[in-house]
Design a protein around this motif. Structure first.
Motif, PDB file in Angstrom:
ATOM      1  N   LYS A  98       0.863  -1.180   0.000  1.00 33.03           N
ATOM      2  CA  LYS A  98       0.000   0.000   0.000  1.00 33.03           C
ATOM      3  C   LYS A  98       0.893   1.222   0.000  1.00 33.03           C
ATOM      4  N   GLY A 102      -3.144   4.968  -0.551  1.00 36.16           N
ATOM      5  CA  GLY A 102      -4.020   4.108   0.239  1.00 36.16           C
ATOM      6  C   GLY A 102      -4.515   2.870  -0.474  1.00 36.16           C
ATOM      7  N   ASP A 148      -1.677   8.005   4.448  1.00 35.75           N
ATOM      8  CA  ASP A 148      -2.777   7.574   3.591  1.00 35.75           C
ATOM      9  C   ASP A 148      -3.586   8.779   3.105  1.00 35.75           C
ATOM     10  N   ASN A 151      -7.868   7.464   2.984  1.00 41.41           N
ATOM     11  CA  ASN A 151      -8.700   7.149   4.141  1.00 41.41           C
ATOM     12  C   ASN A 151      -9.129   8.438   4.862  1.00 41.41           C
TER      13      ASN A 151
END
Length: 217
Positions: A98, A102, A148, A151
């Protein structure tokens, strides 16, 4: 073994950590191996402009979420990748599970933002690689971005990813639970791996990353 890109202040969270004999042996192996292959690969590959394209081009989630529909690596042959690395004298492969966008390159149950659920390819490329590496005597490591841009619970925002259009609210502890759940999947479902290469704490250097809990994984 956990390879950590972090500031010294963050590393101090491990001051009282006493590695087990198996961990020390893993460190010795990694130091002696010296030569390995690092693969950056994800939905961003569609645009051919590097893994930072979402941030650098100021793409919104609505724009970026169109990419997986065009990500269909039908010519992916993990046995050939591993054989190429081995023929070059490499001892290990590190691949992005990842990155900062994300997008998970594995069959995570934590979100549908992954290669299995969002692409026409629909397969877990990391599982295929994890099955092949031991056949050819190559260790496999997973890169995992703590940062990220996708998210919504990655909040408060850090130094990057401000143009995605996410609402300016979120639950930081919920995000850390999400992150650790994905790491647990990687450490559990892919056989024996060499380790996890984590990256991204530099985006929020003053945040509480709950590092002892993550390291215990």
């Amino acid at each position: 073994v956990l390879c950590d890109l972090a500031f010294p202040a963050m590393v101090r969270a491990q001051e009282n950590y006493k590695p087990a004999a198996a961990n020390l042996e893993a460190r010795r192996w990694f130091q002696d191996a010296k030569f390995g292959l690092f693969i950056h690969w994800g939905a961003y590959s569609v645009l051919g402009d590097g893994e930072w394209v979402m941030n650098n081009r100021h793409l919104t989630l609505q724009e970026y979420e169109k990419l997986p529909a065009f990500f269909n690596p039908t010519e992916y042959h993990p046995a050939e990748w591993v054989a190429l690395a081995k023929a070059a004298g490499m001892k290990y492969i590190t691949i992005t599970s990842k990155h900062h966008d994300g997008f998970a390159m594995f069959a995570t149950k934590q979100s549908d933002w992954n290669i299995v659920d969002r692409t026409p390819y629909g397969k877990d490329v990391l599982k295929m690689l994890a099955d092949e590496c031991p056949r050819q005597g190559i260790k496999l490591f997973f890169y995992y971005s703590q940062l990220d841009w996708h998210n919504p619970d990655y909040y408060p925002r850090g130094g990057t990813g401000h143009d995605t259009g996410r609402p300016e609210k979120g639950d930081w502890n919920k995000y850390l639970d999400y992150m650790d759940a994905q790491l647990r999947e990687l450490l559990t479902n892919y056989g024996e791996i060499g380790g996890i290469w984590v990256d991204g704490m530099w985006d929020k250097p003053k945040a509480d990353w709950h590092l002892p809990r993550t390291y215990r994984l």
